[in-house]
Design a protein around this motif. Structure first.
Motif, mmCIF file in Angstrom:
data_model
loop_
_atom_site.group_PDB
_atom_site.id
_atom_site.type_symbol
_atom_site.label_atom_id
_atom_site.label_comp_id
_atom_site.label_asym_id
_atom_site.label_seq_id
_atom_site.Cartn_x
_atom_site.Cartn_y
_atom_site.Cartn_z
ATOM 1 N N LEU A 44 -28.405 -10.480 1.891
ATOM 2 C CA LEU A 44 -27.675 -9.081 2.164
ATOM 3 C C LEU A 44 -26.398 -9.042 2.136
ATOM 4 O O LEU A 44 -25.575 -10.162 2.311
ATOM 5 N N PRO A 45 -25.548 -8.127 1.668
ATOM 6 C CA PRO A 45 -24.275 -7.905 1.859
ATOM 7 C C PRO A 45 -23.540 -8.203 3.063
ATOM 8 O O PRO A 45 -24.154 -8.118 4.139
ATOM 9 N N LEU A 46 -22.428 -8.526 2.989
ATOM 10 C CA LEU A 46 -21.698 -8.700 4.273
ATOM 11 C C LEU A 46 -21.297 -7.188 4.869
ATOM 12 O O LEU A 46 -21.709 -7.038 6.140
ATOM 13 N N GLN A 47 -21.251 -6.109 3.968
ATOM 14 C CA GLN A 47 -21.358 -4.882 4.437
ATOM 15 C C GLN A 47 -21.712 -3.751 3.348
ATOM 16 O O GLN A 47 -21.329 -4.232 2.279
ATOM 17 N N SER A 48 -22.171 -2.779 3.764
ATOM 18 C CA SER A 48 -22.645 -1.890 2.694
ATOM 19 C C SER A 48 -22.914 -0.560 3.102
ATOM 20 O O SER A 48 -22.792 0.493 2.168
ATOM 21 N N GLY A 49 -22.629 -0.299 4.570
ATOM 22 C CA GLY A 49 -22.896 1.299 4.725
ATOM 23 C C GLY A 49 -24.405 1.570 4.944
ATOM 24 O O GLY A 49 -24.570 2.741 5.027
ATOM 25 N N GLU A 50 -25.214 0.427 4.762
ATOM 26 C CA GLU A 50 -26.702 0.981 4.710
ATOM 27 C C GLU A 50 -27.424 0.311 6.143
ATOM 28 O O GLU A 50 -28.317 -0.543 5.589
ATOM 29 N N GLY A 51 -27.288 0.649 7.024
ATOM 30 C CA GLY A 51 -28.123 0.256 8.165
ATOM 31 C C GLY A 51 -28.245 -1.225 8.458
ATOM 32 O O GLY A 51 -27.190 -1.839 8.507
ATOM 33 N N SER A 52 -29.618 -1.668 8.566
ATOM 34 C CA SER A 52 -29.619 -2.949 8.779
ATOM 35 C C SER A 52 -29.737 -3.926 7.329
ATOM 36 O O SER A 52 -29.806 -5.025 7.473
ATOM 37 N N ALA A 53 -29.391 -3.350 6.261
ATOM 38 C CA ALA A 53 -29.472 -3.986 4.997
ATOM 39 C C ALA A 53 -28.028 -4.441 4.948
ATOM 40 O O ALA A 53 -27.478 -4.399 3.804
ATOM 41 N N GLN A 54 -27.238 -4.876 5.931
ATOM 42 C CA GLN A 54 -26.022 -5.481 5.922
ATOM 43 C C GLN A 54 -25.925 -6.730 6.949
ATOM 44 O O GLN A 54 -26.367 -6.369 7.911
ATOM 45 N N TRP A 55 -24.693 -7.414 6.813
ATOM 46 C CA TRP A 55 -24.295 -8.105 8.149
ATOM 47 C C TRP A 55 -23.546 -7.211 9.148
ATOM 48 O O TRP A 55 -24.015 -7.549 10.421
ATOM 49 N N ALA A 56 -22.652 -6.967 8.815
ATOM 50 C CA ALA A 56 -21.488 -6.154 9.626
ATOM 51 C C ALA A 56 -21.495 -4.762 9.207
ATOM 52 O O ALA A 56 -21.184 -4.265 7.641
ATOM 53 N N SER B 217 -25.351 -4.290 -2.151
ATOM 54 C CA SER B 217 -26.836 -4.150 -1.763
ATOM 55 C C SER B 217 -27.585 -5.446 -1.937
ATOM 56 O O SER B 217 -26.899 -6.195 -2.401
ATOM 57 N N PRO B 218 -28.716 -5.529 -1.351
ATOM 58 C CA PRO B 218 -29.442 -6.867 -1.065
ATOM 59 C C PRO B 218 -29.781 -7.336 -2.628
ATOM 60 O O PRO B 218 -29.728 -6.565 -3.671
#
Length: 457
Positions: A386-398, A374-375
Motif C-alpha cells: 500500500l502507498p504511504l498516503q493516497s487519499g483512498e481510505g484504508s488503502a494507504q498507511w497514513a 495506489s496499491p
C-alpha cells in the motif's frame, strides 16, 4: 541567526503524557526538566482547566521551542493495544509530527476530528509497534527563520556550505515557511538518538489508516542505498509530497535535511524539498542538469511555486537513463540506486510515467524510492503493498483528514488499480500540456506540464 547548530541548541527536551480516550475528557501533562516547568496534570485531571493550561503553554512557546517525547496513558480507560517491549538503545525507529502551537493540536478540529485524537491514534500506533513518538512544538522568530547563514554543522555538504548565495535574507520574509521546521526536528532527533535507525514524519492532520503496516515494511523494500521514501500526489502529480515521508539516519539523509533547511525561503516547503533533491542529484550525477532560476524565482509567491511544481516532475520523467531506469545499477556500484531491476520502472510503468507523471510501481531515483499512490504488486515478493498516503481510505498507511476525516476509516479496495484504458501514446497527448508560462521562458524545460489526476486515469 539561522545557523542550525545555534537553533538546535535552543530546543530543550520535554515529556508529554496524554489521555486520548474518547471516554474521558482529553488531558495532558507536559514537563520541561531543564526549565523545571510542568503544564497540566494527568494525576488529577478532573480538577484541571486544561484549556487554560494549553494557553499558558502557548505563552511559554512564544519564546521557546520544544521537542517532546509523547507517551500514551489510559487513566483506567484502556484504548491502545498492549505496548510492545523494545530496547530503546538498539536502533529505534522514530515517528515525528509538528505544530507551531500546542492549542492547535489540543483544541483544533479539522473536518470534525480533533487533532488531539489524531495524535492519540499515533500514540496508540507507536505504542503497539515499538516506535518512539515525538512532537515538535513552537517556532523561531521571524529573524531566525528568514536569515539564511552558512552553516558549519556536521553533515553539511561541502558544496552547500561554500555556496555564497546562501548568506542572504529571504526575499519575502513573510513567506518563510514554518512547516520546514520538520527538517530541524529530524536533525535534532537524530542528534539526541544517534543510534536511531531512521524516522517517519507525518503532518499533524494525519492518522494511521492501516495500522498493520510499519516503517520496516517499506524499508524492507528498499536497499541500503535508499535514504528517503516518499510518494507523489494522488491528484495532479507532483514530484514528492512532504506530508508523510521516511528517512534513514544516514549521512545523505542528514545532508538532505540541511539543504532543505537552507532552501526554506518562500511559499510551501515542498518547493524547498524539490530544489534540495535536485541539488543533491546534480552533484552526484553530472549528466543531470536543471534550471536553478526556476526555484529561486518560485520563492517569492504562489505563482512561482506553481511554476516550480509544474517544472520538477517533467524534469525527472525526461531524465530516463540519468536519474532512473537503470536496471543494471547495483548497491555496490556507489550510484545511490541499488535497486537492480526491481524498481527500474521499466516497460508499461516507465511509459505511463513519461506520458502522465503517474506511477503504478515504485521508482528508484538516486538515494530515493518514490512510491505510487495506489496499491501495487511487488515484483520480488509477490506481496501486495500500500502507498504511504493516497487519499483512498484504508488503502494507504497514513491518511490526511483535512478533506474528510470519515473517509480515512472507509474500507477501500486494496487491490492494484487497473491500468488506464488509454494507451501511453494517447495519455501523452491527453495529459501533457504545453506550458504557456512566459516568465523564465528561456530556461523553461522540457516545456510541458502534467494535467491528469492520477486517481482518475
Amino acid at each position: 541567526m539561522g545557523d542550525i547548530d545555534t537553533l538546535l541548541s535552543l530546543v530543550p527536551h520535554c515529556e508529554l503524557r496524554g489521555v486520548f480516550s474518547d471516554a474521558v475528557a482529553p488531558a495532558f501533562e507536559l514537563t520541561v526538566p531543564a526549565e523545571e516547568l510542568t503544564f497540566g496534570d494527568t494525576s488529577n485531571y478532573t480538577q484541571v482547566n486544561f484549556t487554560a493550561e494549553a494557553d499558558r503553554l502557548d505563552a511559554f512557546l512564544s519564546t521557546k521551542v520544544l521537542l517532546c517525547r509523547v507517551r500514551y496513558i489510559d487513566n483506567g480507560v484502556p484504548k491502545c493495544a498492549r505496548p510492545r517491549r523494545r530496547d530503546e538503545t538498539k536502533h529505534p525507529f522514530l515517528l515525528i509530527s509538528l505544530s507551531t502551537s500546542f492549542s492547535y493540536v489540543y483544541q483544533r478540529r479539522t473536518r470534525n476530528l480533533r487533532l488531539w485524537r489524531a495524535l492519540g491514534e499515533w500514540a496508540c500506533y507507536t505504542n503497539a509497534h515499538g516506535l518512539l513518538l515525538h512532537l515538535w512544538l513552537g517556532t523561531f522568530s521571524d529573524e531566525q527563520l528568514n536569515t539564511r547563514t552558512v552553516s558549519t554543522a556536521r553533515d553539511v555538504p561541502q558544496w552547500l556550505a561554500h555556496a555564497p548565495k546562501r548568506s542572504i535574507i529571504c526575499d519575502e520574509p513573510s513567506l518563510g515557511s514554518g512547516h520546514v521546521l520538520k527538517t530541524l526536528a529530524a536533525l535534532l532527533a537524530f542528534r539526541r538518538m544517534p543510534h536511531a535507525k531512521g524516522l517517519v514524519y507525518v503532518d499533524a492532520d494525519t492518522l494511521p489508516a492501516n495500522s498493520s503496516l510499519t516503517p520496516d515494511a517499506y524499508l524492507s523494500l528498499a536497499p541500503r542505498a535508499t535514504d528517503l521514501i516518499g510518494t507523489t500526489s494522488h491528484g495532479v502529480p507532483s514530484l514528492m509530497n512532504s506530508g508523510v515521508w521516511l528517512l534513514r539516519n544516514s549521512v545523505w539523509g542528514r545532508q538532505l535535511m540541511h539543504s532543505w533547511w537552507m532552501n526554506r525561503c518562500g511559499h510551501m516547503d515542498q518547493r524547498a524539498l524539490w530544489y534540495s533533491l535536485f541539488e543533491q542529484w546534480r552533484h552526484e550525477r553530472a549528466a543531470f542538469n536543471f534550471s536553478s532560476s526556476i526555484f529561486e524565482a518560485s520563492s517569492k509567491d504562489k505563482v512561482g511555486y506553481a511554476i516550480a511544481k509544474s517544472y520538477t516532475l517533467p524534469a525527472v520523467t525526461t531524465a530516463r537513463g540519468v536519474l532512473w531506469g537503470l536496471p543494471g545499477a547495483s548497491e555496490a556500484d556507489g550510484s545511490g540506486f541499488g535497486s537492480g531491476e526491481r524498481f527500474a520502472c521499466d516497460g508499461v510503468c516507465g511509459e505511463l510515467f513519461i506520458a502522465s507523471g503517474c506511477l503504478i510501481e515504485p521508482l528508484a531515483l538516486p538515494h530515493v524510492l518514490l512510491l505510487p499512490t495506489s496499491p501495487w504488486q511487488d515484483r520480488a515478493s509477490g506481496s501486495r503493498m500500500l502507498p504511504l498516503q493516497s487519499g483512498e481510505g484504508s488503502a494507504q498507511w497514513a491518511c490526511h483528514f483535512n478533506t474528510n476525516s470519515k473517509y480515512c476509516y472507509k474500507s477501500t479496495s486494496l487491490e492494484p488499480r487497473p491500468l488506464p484504458k488509454r494507451s501511453p501514446s494517447e495519455l501523452k497527448k491527453h495529459c501533457r500540456r504545453k506550458d504557456s508560462a512566459s516568465v523564465h521562458s528561456s530556461t523553461w524545460e522540457p516545456g510541458f506540464r502534467y494535467v491528469c489526476r492520477c486517481d482518475e486515469l
